[in-house]
Design a protein around this motif. Structure first.
Motif, PDB file in Angstrom:
ATOM      1  N   ILE A 440       0.861  -1.241   0.099  1.00  0.00           N
ATOM      2  CA  ILE A 440       0.056   0.047  -0.146  1.00  0.00           C
ATOM      3  C   ILE A 440       0.881   1.292   0.075  1.00  0.00           C
ATOM      4  CG2 ILE A 440      -1.977   1.222   1.246  1.00  0.00           C
ATOM      5  CD1 ILE A 440      -2.569  -1.375   2.635  1.00  0.00           C
ATOM      6  N   SER A 441       0.547   2.255  -0.710  1.00  0.00           N
ATOM      7  CA  SER A 441       1.211   3.449  -0.643  1.00  0.00           C
ATOM      8  C   SER A 441       1.089   4.317   0.327  1.00  0.00           C
ATOM      9  CB  SER A 441       0.652   4.277  -1.914  1.00  0.00           C
ATOM     10  OG  SER A 441      -0.375   4.912  -1.859  1.00  0.00           O
ATOM     11  N   LEU A 442       1.604   5.299   0.793  1.00  0.00           N
ATOM     12  CA  LEU A 442       1.424   6.056   1.852  1.00  0.00           C
ATOM     13  C   LEU A 442       0.251   6.901   1.624  1.00  0.00           C
ATOM     14  CD1 LEU A 442       5.137   7.683   2.350  1.00  0.00           C
ATOM     15  CD2 LEU A 442       4.077   5.603   3.615  1.00  0.00           C
ATOM     16  N   SER A 443      -0.412   7.109   0.466  1.00  0.00           N
ATOM     17  CA  SER A 443      -1.514   7.783   0.394  1.00  0.00           C
ATOM     18  C   SER A 443      -2.849   6.859   0.687  1.00  0.00           C
ATOM     19  CB  SER A 443      -1.553   8.286  -0.911  1.00  0.00           C
ATOM     20  OG  SER A 443      -1.618   7.264  -1.954  1.00  0.00           O
ATOM     21  N   GLY A 444      -2.349   5.374   0.652  1.00  0.00           N
ATOM     22  CA  GLY A 444      -3.770   4.352   1.245  1.00  0.00           C
ATOM     23  C   GLY A 444      -4.142   3.656   0.089  1.00  0.00           C
ATOM     24  N   LEU A 474      -9.882   0.819   3.836  1.00  0.00           N
ATOM     25  CA  LEU A 474     -11.679   0.482   3.796  1.00  0.00           C
ATOM     26  C   LEU A 474     -11.923  -0.611   3.084  1.00  0.00           C
ATOM     27  CD1 LEU A 474     -11.424   3.870   4.619  1.00  0.00           C
ATOM     28  CD2 LEU A 474     -13.456   4.089   3.141  1.00  0.00           C
ATOM     29  N   THR A 475     -10.986  -0.985   2.168  1.00  0.00           N
ATOM     30  CA  THR A 475     -11.151  -2.395   1.357  1.00  0.00           C
ATOM     31  C   THR A 475     -10.966  -3.572   2.323  1.00  0.00           C
ATOM     32  OG1 THR A 475     -10.694  -1.478  -0.534  1.00  0.00           O
ATOM     33  CG2 THR A 475     -10.910  -3.486  -0.629  1.00  0.00           C
ATOM     34  N   CYS A 476     -10.016  -3.488   3.228  1.00  0.00           N
ATOM     35  CA  CYS A 476      -9.453  -4.668   4.022  1.00  0.00           C
ATOM     36  C   CYS A 476     -10.159  -4.543   5.562  1.00  0.00           C
ATOM     37  CB  CYS A 476      -7.932  -4.544   4.344  1.00  0.00           C
ATOM     38  SG  CYS A 476      -7.039  -4.834   2.994  1.00  0.00           S
ATOM     39  N   PHE A 477     -10.880  -3.797   5.823  1.00  0.00           N
ATOM     40  CA  PHE A 477     -11.360  -3.592   6.920  1.00  0.00           C
ATOM     41  C   PHE A 477     -12.772  -3.088   7.021  1.00  0.00           C
ATOM     42  CE2 PHE A 477      -7.010  -3.171   7.852  1.00  0.00           C
ATOM     43  CZ  PHE A 477      -6.598  -4.319   8.468  1.00  0.00           C
ATOM     44  N   GLU A 478     -13.902  -3.637   7.474  1.00  0.00           N
ATOM     45  CA  GLU A 478     -15.171  -3.282   7.542  1.00  0.00           C
ATOM     46  C   GLU A 478     -15.512  -2.114   8.668  1.00  0.00           C
ATOM     47  OE1 GLU A 478     -19.079  -3.065   6.219  1.00  0.00           O
ATOM     48  OE2 GLU A 478     -17.527  -3.653   5.095  1.00  0.00           O
ATOM     49  N   ASP A 479     -15.098  -2.432   9.817  1.00  0.00           N
ATOM     50  CA  ASP A 479     -15.534  -1.748  10.655  1.00  0.00           C
ATOM     51  C   ASP A 479     -14.863  -0.457  10.872  1.00  0.00           C
ATOM     52  OD1 ASP A 479     -15.991  -0.648  13.651  1.00  0.00           O
ATOM     53  OD2 ASP A 479     -15.927  -2.342  14.397  1.00  0.00           O
ATOM     54  N   GLU A 500      -7.593  -9.415  13.829  1.00  0.00           N
ATOM     55  CA  GLU A 500      -8.510 -10.188  13.223  1.00  0.00           C
ATOM     56  C   GLU A 500      -9.823  -9.300  13.085  1.00  0.00           C
ATOM     57  OE1 GLU A 500     -10.582 -13.780  15.099  1.00  0.00           O
ATOM     58  OE2 GLU A 500      -8.865 -14.725  14.394  1.00  0.00           O
ATOM     59  N   ALA A 501     -10.421  -9.284  11.829  1.00  0.00           N
ATOM     60  CA  ALA A 501     -11.535  -8.028  11.832  1.00  0.00           C
ATOM     61  C   ALA A 501     -12.271  -8.647  10.393  1.00  0.00           C
ATOM     62  CB  ALA A 501     -10.789  -6.867  11.604  1.00  0.00           C
ATOM     63  N   GLN A 502     -13.325  -8.000  10.258  1.00  0.00           N
ATOM     64  CA  GLN A 502     -14.290  -8.430   8.904  1.00  0.00           C
ATOM     65  C   GLN A 502     -13.823  -7.668   7.847  1.00  0.00           C
ATOM     66  OE1 GLN A 502     -18.213  -8.343  10.815  1.00  0.00           O
ATOM     67  NE2 GLN A 502     -18.391 -10.364   9.977  1.00  0.00           N
ATOM     68  N   LEU A 503     -14.097  -7.951   6.675  1.00  0.00           N
ATOM     69  CA  LEU A 503     -13.759  -7.333   5.409  1.00  0.00           C
ATOM     70  C   LEU A 503     -15.046  -7.801   4.587  1.00  0.00           C
ATOM     71  CD1 LEU A 503     -12.859  -9.181   2.946  1.00  0.00           C
ATOM     72  CD2 LEU A 503     -10.585  -9.157   4.060  1.00  0.00           C
ATOM     73  N   ARG A 504     -15.160  -6.691   3.857  1.00  0.00           N
ATOM     74  CA  ARG A 504     -16.519  -6.990   2.846  1.00  0.00           C
ATOM     75  C   ARG A 504     -15.925  -7.099   1.365  1.00  0.00           C
ATOM     76  NH1 ARG A 504     -21.931  -6.229   3.348  1.00  0.00           N
ATOM     77  NH2 ARG A 504     -21.547  -5.266   5.137  1.00  0.00           N
ATOM     78  N   THR A 505     -16.133  -8.132   0.615  1.00  0.00           N
ATOM     79  CA  THR A 505     -15.682  -8.479  -0.733  1.00  0.00           C
ATOM     80  C   THR A 505     -16.436  -7.574  -1.749  1.00  0.00           C
ATOM     81  OG1 THR A 505     -17.251 -10.244  -1.003  1.00  0.00           O
ATOM     82  CG2 THR A 505     -15.198 -10.772   0.067  1.00  0.00           C
ATOM     83  N   ARG A 506     -15.904  -7.664  -3.003  1.00  0.00           N
ATOM     84  CA  ARG A 506     -16.732  -6.827  -3.845  1.00  0.00           C
ATOM     85  C   ARG A 506     -18.005  -6.996  -4.102  1.00  0.00           C
ATOM     86  NH1 ARG A 506     -14.053  -5.528 -10.100  1.00  0.00           N
ATOM     87  NH2 ARG A 506     -15.109  -3.644 -10.225  1.00  0.00           N
ATOM     88  N   ASN A 507     -18.332  -8.569  -4.058  1.00  0.00           N
ATOM     89  CA  ASN A 507     -19.757  -8.690  -4.229  1.00  0.00           C
ATOM     90  C   ASN A 507     -20.768  -8.491  -3.042  1.00  0.00           C
ATOM     91  OD1 ASN A 507     -18.996 -10.826  -2.481  1.00  0.00           O
ATOM     92  ND2 ASN A 507     -19.070 -12.275  -4.133  1.00  0.00           N
ATOM     93  N   GLY A 508     -20.029  -8.044  -1.825  1.00  0.00           N
ATOM     94  CA  GLY A 508     -20.778  -7.732  -0.573  1.00  0.00           C
ATOM     95  C   GLY A 508     -20.953  -8.630   0.702  1.00  0.00           C
ATOM     96  N   THR A 509     -20.147  -9.864   0.050  1.00  0.00           N
ATOM     97  CA  THR A 509     -19.966 -10.918   1.283  1.00  0.00           C
ATOM     98  C   THR A 509     -19.005 -10.478   2.492  1.00  0.00           C
ATOM     99  OG1 THR A 509     -20.468 -12.456  -0.489  1.00  0.00           O
ATOM    100  CG2 THR A 509     -19.391 -13.303   1.644  1.00  0.00           C
ATOM    101  N   LEU A 510     -19.292 -10.710   3.645  1.00  0.00           N
ATOM    102  CA  LEU A 510     -18.760 -10.396   4.717  1.00  0.00           C
ATOM    103  C   LEU A 510     -17.862 -11.701   5.004  1.00  0.00           C
ATOM    104  CD1 LEU A 510     -20.888  -8.412   7.321  1.00  0.00           C
ATOM    105  CD2 LEU A 510     -18.878  -7.518   6.102  1.00  0.00           C
ATOM    106  N   ARG A 511     -16.584 -11.431   5.289  1.00  0.00           N
ATOM    107  CA  ARG A 511     -15.508 -12.588   5.550  1.00  0.00           C
ATOM    108  C   ARG A 511     -14.462 -12.012   6.900  1.00  0.00           C
ATOM    109  NH1 ARG A 511     -16.199 -16.738   2.219  1.00  0.00           N
ATOM    110  NH2 ARG A 511     -14.412 -17.702   3.227  1.00  0.00           N
ATOM    111  N   TRP A 512     -14.213 -12.993   7.690  1.00  0.00           N
ATOM    112  CA  TRP A 512     -13.117 -12.728   8.614  1.00  0.00           C
ATOM    113  C   TRP A 512     -11.655 -13.031   8.035  1.00  0.00           C
ATOM    114  CZ3 TRP A 512     -14.010 -10.599  13.289  1.00  0.00           C
ATOM    115  CH2 TRP A 512     -15.382 -10.677  13.769  1.00  0.00           C
TER     116      TRP A 512
END
Length: 950
Positions: A440-444, A474-479, A500-512
């Motif tokens: 990841i770049s410093l700009s995120g 924002l892509t890697c962490f949902e909370d 350990e945290a949840q992320l939301r995939t591009r199709n909207g599925t929540l995964r840990w």
């Protein structure tokens, strides 16, 4: 640095004389060795230079009181002979007088000579030429003497004199110096002096020029390469050059006087600065932290010691500073020699030229030292070895630095070639691992991601991810809370480990997912980008959640069962505790109905009923308070509390009880106490009284001790109650501060009320920012330790033991001194608003004995009518009544302009209900059941006493 420092330490600065002087010197030395008697030094026109060293006799003047006349009168036997080399007396506070007998044997009628005291740093030199006990000529020169004021404009001290053919004279010199008294003395003819000055200046010009060239060369190398070793080496050469210029007193020649920055009082500082550069350069050049960690620690200590020495040298006397610098130089020389040899023996890159550079330097200094000590002959080689050594040192060290940088560059080229070879293998490995890897770049934004990362986030390809994901966090962490936490950590340079945290995939599925992210730094130590690893742990989390839910269900059931059992036991215990005083109240109440009972029996029954009633009231209050604490509805009111008043109140209330039980009662102050603290005064007083009460109940004989202290740092008030009572068993002690703990029925019955009281005190202490701890030994006693938070103690006054309360000799009561058993009469009328007939009868009975006129109202509405019609002196208004409640009646009266005294009495202590009464317009509040003493205080405040019999 080392050769010139050696010269400064011994006072020898110029090269030794030429070959004719060497031969004359050796002949004279051989003659002295044979005769052990100093002969006059013969001067003629054929020899241009003479060494006076072996013709010198000297004497010390510690008191600095001798004059030339005193010295002339001394016999030769009173002088000491200088038998070897230049006069060397080390550091001395005494003045040194020297005597040399001269005889001119030349062919000219007279001849002119010049004597040189070859020490540029000597403070004072006085020159006297005497014959037949009379002074023929005199002169003066010294370190601070300007060129224009010196007999001869030269850094060394020169004095001209003239001798007649065949003339014999005594030459006296008086010398003082805070530096070492190592003073070569020479005599020159004018031609010989000119030759000598020309040779010395030429050599020093070449030498200093060479040092300046090496300084410039290494400075350019540092600016080009930015290597820290070069920087410290330039620092070393620079201060070495400043040291040489200062030690040689070149400021006299350049400026006509000595500028402040070249004054010899800073000589020790320049020595230490040179060592600072040498130590620092060696540490970085040899990479000591990696290759020689044990010596690196010593080097760091040496560097810090050097910095301290620089600071100290500025403030201490220059003589002490230069002596300390000489000692430091000796130690530093030995350490550098050992350090460089160790580096070479371990075959550290660049260590061999580094070792030989210092070896050449030390060898030159060693040869020169042996030469000036007379152990080696003066010749063209020995007289120039220190300067040759330092020049060779600088050249070898510069070559070593350049060679090391060249090798480093070659290693970088080889490393880059090797890295390119590994890159393809690394890329293959990266593409096939199961874990997601990304940058990841410093700009995120994502700048790289492997196939596993792309698949986990639900994108088609890495390019798709890099193009459509604007914010990697924002892509890697949902909370959102975790997003902010991760961003703050990375901005502060901290790594994320196993988050350990949840992320939301591009199709909207929540995964840990479990994520690890670290900051990658560039060569300058600045953040370049972020690198991370992410693992899909959805299955593991769901499995753990299922197991945890089952475990929590079992635990909740177990807790519920245990709690139900404990609460059942608690209710049984409280039933027992309540029934005990009720049994006494009912039994003795029935006894009072027996008219045949004696007056004493009826009095005893009445006292027992009152005592049991108070005990029952306290028990009910504890139960209600604890219920409020458990429900989270007990509100505290932190106020500025006077600590002396609280302590005095507790002592006054407990002292009569202690004496009645035959107990000794004392108070001890371990520390000064603050005058005020911030806490709830009611609850603090309640806790202290409960602890003292139950401590006294469990102590048959002995002492009850109260100790008070305060920790200003922790902001805690410490209160301890120690008794000599029966104490507790471990089972009893463990259950004291938690009445829901399951214990044996015997313990539950025996300590029911104290378990409830101590549990309440424990919970109140926690709410007030403190704690309650109890230590006890069976049959030896108990200690109750209560800590309460004090709030800020910045502006409060601290009181010593003399200003704090002591145990009162007699009970003191903080209310009017009225005995309720006495015949007290009041003038006035009282309207009592009370709907309970029994309470009406009780109030009629109580108030009748005080002589007041009493009327009653069954509810608030009737009370309003009677009050507006009768205007009584005091209205006692119950809170809960039918038709119209107490607060409603008070509010109605106040709105209709009634200004009389209205006192509310209620069985509730809820803060909102008490506030309601105050807002309605009550002048005061009495708690139910009404205590006779409190009622007397109230009547005294609002009614006029008619008479008080004593």
């Amino acid at each position: 640095m080392l050769n010139t420092l050696g010269n400064a330490a011994y006072g020898f600065t110029d090269p030794p004389p030429n070959k004719p002087l060497v031969r004359a010197h050796e002949q004279q030395r051989a003659q002295v060795a044979k005769t052990r008697d100093i002969q006059p030094l013969k001067l003629n026109d054929k020899i241009q230079q003479y060494s006076v060293d072996l013709s010198v006799r000297y004497i010390k003047d510690p008191e600095l009181e001798m004059t030339v006349k005193d010295v002339i009168k001394l016999k030769d036997e009173q002088f000491k002979q200088n038998l070897k080399g230049p006069l060397n007396l080390g550091f001395s506070d005494a003045a040194i007088w020297t005597k040399t007998t001269l005889v001119y044997t030349g062919e000219q009628p007279e001849s002119r000579f010049l004597i040189e005291v070859d020490s540029t740093l000597i403070d004072h030199v006085e020159f006297y030429l005497a014959s037949g006990g009379k002074v023929l000529s005199r002169d003066y020169s010294g370190y601070n003497t300007a060129f224009t004021s010196r007999p001869i404009g030269y850094p060394s001290q020169l004095f001209p004199f003239t001798l007649q053919q065949g003339e014999t004279v005594d030459l006296y010199l008086r010398m003082e110096s805070i530096n070492s008294m190592h003073i070569p003395i020479r005599i020159f003819t004018p031609i010989g002096l000119a030759q000598h000055i020309s040779e010395v200046q030429t050599f020093h010009g070449i030498f200093i020029g060479g040092v300046v060239i090496m300084l410039a060369y290494n400075l350019l190398m540092f600016l080009a390469d930015r290597n820290r070793a070069y920087f410290y080496y330039v620092f070393y050469i620079l201060f070495y050059l400043v040291f040489v210029t200062t030690e040689r007193v070149h400021g006299l020649q350049l400026f006509g006087g000595i500028p402040i920055f070249l004054h010899k009082k800073y000589l020790a500082i320049y020595i230490w600065c040179s060592w600072l550069g040498a130590f620092s350069m060696g540490r970085h050049f040899m990479n000591a932290a990696t290759y020689m960690p044990e010596l690196d620690r010593v080097l760091r200590v040496a560097i810090h010691a050097t910095l301290v020495s620089i600071f100290i040298s500025y403030f201490v006397h220059p003589a002490e500073a230069i002596q300390w610098a000489v000692i430091g130089t000796a130690v530093g020389t030995g350490f550098i020699a050992y350090f460089s040899y160790t580096a070479m023996s371990r075959d550290i890159p660049g260590a061999h030229p580094y070792f030989w550079a210092w070896a050449v330097n030390f060898t030159g200094v060693g040869i020169y030292t042996l030469t000036i000590m007379g152990e080696l002959p003066f010749n063209t080689f020995t007289e120039h070895t220190p300067q040759l050594g330092i020049i060779c040192h600088l050249i070898l060290m510069s070559f070593a630095l350049a060679e090391r940088i060249k090798k480093a560059q070659q290693q970088v080229i080889l490393a880059n070639a090797s890295a390119m070879g590994h890159l393809k293998r690394y890329q293959d490995l990266l593409d096939n691992v199961a874990e997601g890897i990304f940058q990841i770049s410093l700009s995120g934004r994502f700048i790289a991601a492997n196939p596993a990362m792309v698949s986990l986030l639900g994108y088609r390809s890495a390019d798709d991810l890099l193009t459509h994901s604007d914010d990697a966090i924002l892509t890697c962490f949902e909370d959102p809370r975790i997003q902010r936490k991760v961003k703050r950590s990375l901005e502060c340079g901290d790594s994320i480990q196993g988050l350990e945290a949840q992320l939301r995939t591009r199709n909207g599925t929540l995964r840990w997912a479990e994520s690890t992210i670290r900051v990658i730094l560039d060569e300058d130590g600045r953040p370049a980008h972020y690198e991370g690893l992410i693992v899909d742990v959805t299955e593991k989390v769901e499995q753990e959640k299922s197991e945890r839910d089952h475990k929590e269900d079992r635990l909740l059931r177990q807790i519920a069962e245990n709690s139900a059992q404990a609460k059942s036991q608690f209710l049984a215990n409280m039933s027992h505790e309540i029934r005990t005083p009720l049994t006494a109240i009912i039994g003795y109440g029935e006894a009072l109905l027996d008219e045949s009972s004696s007056k004493q029996n009826r009095t005893d029954a009445s006292n027992t009923i009152v005592h049991s009633g108070y005990h029952l009231l306290e028990l009910i209050n504890d139960i209600l308070d604890y219920s409020k604490v458990e429900a989270g509805k007990l509100e505290l009111e932190p106020l500025p509390v006077s600590v002396p008043e609280i302590i005095a109140d507790v002592l006054q209330k407990m002292a009569p009880t202690m004496r009645a039980n035959g107990l000794s009662f004392e108070v001890i102050y371990d520390t000064d106490l603050p005058e005020f603290i911030q806490t709830d005064p009611t609850r603090l007083r309640q806790m202290l009284l409960k602890i003292c009460k139950y401590s006294a109940e469990l102590t048959e004989k002995g002492t009850i001790q109260l100790r008070f202290g305060c920790s200003k740092e922790q902001q805690l008030l410490h209160c301890k109650v120690r008794d000599t009572g029966q104490g507790f068993t471990p089972e009893q002690l463990n259950s004291l501060i938690d009445h829901f703990t399951q214990v044996s029925p015997v313990v539950a019955r025996e300590f029911g009320s104290i378990r409830l009281a101590m549990s309440l005190v424990h919970r109140l202490a926690e709410m007030l920012g403190g704690a309650l701890t109890i230590n006890s030994t069976r049959y030896e006693g108990s200690t109750y330790s209560l800590d309460i938070a004090t709030g800020a103690l910045i502006d409060t006054r601290w009181l010593s033991e003399d200003a704090l309360p002591a145990v009162p000799e007699l009970p003191k009561v903080a209310k009017p001194a009225l005995d309720i058993e006495e015949n007290v009469q009041f003038n006035g009328t009282i309207l009592v608003a009370e709907d309970n007939p029994a309470n009406q009868a009780l109030m009629r009975l109580v108030l009748k004995r005080f002589g007041v006129t009493v009327d009653f109202a069954e509810n608030g509405q009737i009370a309003v009518k009677k009050a507006l019609r009768q205007h009584p002196d005091v209205i006692l208004m119950d809170h809960h009544m039918p038709v119209m409640s107490g607060p409603e009646a008070i509010n109605e009266l106040r709105q209709r302009g009634y200004k009389g005294t209205i006192i509310s009495f209620t069985a509730s202590d809820a803060p909102d209900e008490l506030a309601m009464l105050e807002q309605a317009g009550s002048n005061g509040i009495l708690a139910k059941p009404i205590i006779h003493d409190e009622l007397v205080c109230l009547l005294t405040q609002y009614l006029t006493p008619q008479n008080i019999t004593t």
